[in-house]
Design a protein around this motif. Structure first.
Motif, short mmCIF file in Angstrom:
data_model
loop_
_atom_site.label_atom_id
_atom_site.label_comp_id
_atom_site.label_asym_id
_atom_site.label_seq_id
_atom_site.Cartn_x
_atom_site.Cartn_y
_atom_site.Cartn_z
N LEU A 1 109.41 -13.08 55.52
CA LEU A 1 109.67 -11.67 55.79
C LEU A 1 108.95 -10.81 54.74
N PRO A 2 108.37 -9.67 55.13
CA PRO A 2 107.76 -8.78 54.12
C PRO A 2 108.81 -8.35 53.09
N ALA A 3 108.34 -8.02 51.89
CA ALA A 3 109.24 -7.66 50.78
C ALA A 3 110.19 -6.52 51.12
N THR A 4 109.76 -5.59 51.98
CA THR A 4 110.63 -4.47 52.35
C THR A 4 111.29 -4.68 53.71
N GLY A 5 111.21 -5.89 54.25
CA GLY A 5 111.87 -6.19 55.51
C GLY A 5 111.05 -5.76 56.71
N VAL A 6 111.67 -5.78 57.86
CA VAL A 6 111.06 -5.33 59.12
C VAL A 6 111.65 -3.96 59.42
N GLU A 7 110.82 -2.94 59.38
CA GLU A 7 111.27 -1.56 59.57
C GLU A 7 112.42 -1.24 58.61
#
Length: 192
Positions: A88-94
């Motif tokens: 998962l990207p560091a800032t999450g999905v949306e």
């Protein structure tokens, strides 16, 4: 039926279910001490653990030879909760979710990427257009191959967030450190 609130923070200090406590006690029963595992022994690798924001993390060091070894972390969320994928990207999905991470700093260097012992599945969340990758409810194991650059202090930094489809999410944890003392002979885990 009211839709779940996938990203509503929960209090970190809530009671554990009897089943979760029993599972954690069973995991810790055969493990004593906090030192690194001696090469060539069949004894279980010593473990140090902490619990923060609804997840217990148990860390061990194994297979230590020639200044190299493997870190193994078992992330155990409260019953009915899942963790987000390490991809998962560091800032999450949306903005929703945080990756399950294990990084090293100091006298240790990662010699590969963390590998998860669980399959990722995508879930759809209300108000989020893209699918969100998560692990199935329950424990997730990450392994990380490491090498000691020199004798000294090292840190293992953990990040995660846990969620339940009907109870919301816990507050994310970012770069929570566990200290180690590293020598050519092994890595000694600090007491929790």
């Amino acid at each position: 039926m009211r839709p779940p609130r996938p990203h509503a923070p929960r209090r970190a200090g809530y009671a554990r279910s009897a089943r979760t406590v029993a599972a954690l006690l069973a995991l810790s029963a055969p493990l004593t001490g906090c030192g690194g595992q001696s090469p060539g022994t069949n004894a279980p690798a010593p473990v140090t653990r902490f619990t923060e924001n609804g997840v217990t993390v148990a860390l061990s060091v194994s297979d230590w030879q020639a200044s190299k070894g493997t870190l193994t972390a078992v992330f155990t969320p409260e019953e009915g909760f899942h963790l987000y994928s390490a991809e998962l990207p560091a800032t999450g999905v949306e903005g929703v979710g945080r990756p399950t991470t294990m990084k090293v700093a100091g006298a240790l260097t990662a010699t590969g990427a963390p590998k998860a012992g669980a399959q990722v599945r995508d879930i759809a969340l209300p108000g989020v257009d893209a699918p969100v990758p998560v692990y199935p409810d329950g424990p997730v194991t990450l392994t990380l191959p490491v090498r000691a650059g020199a004798d000294g202090e090292a840190s293992v930094l953990f990040g995660y967030a846990s969620c339940s489809t009907d109870q919301g999410c816990t507050i994310p944890v970012t770069d929570r450190p566990v200290q180690l003392r590293v020598t050519a002979a092994g890595a000694t885990l600090a007491a929790p």
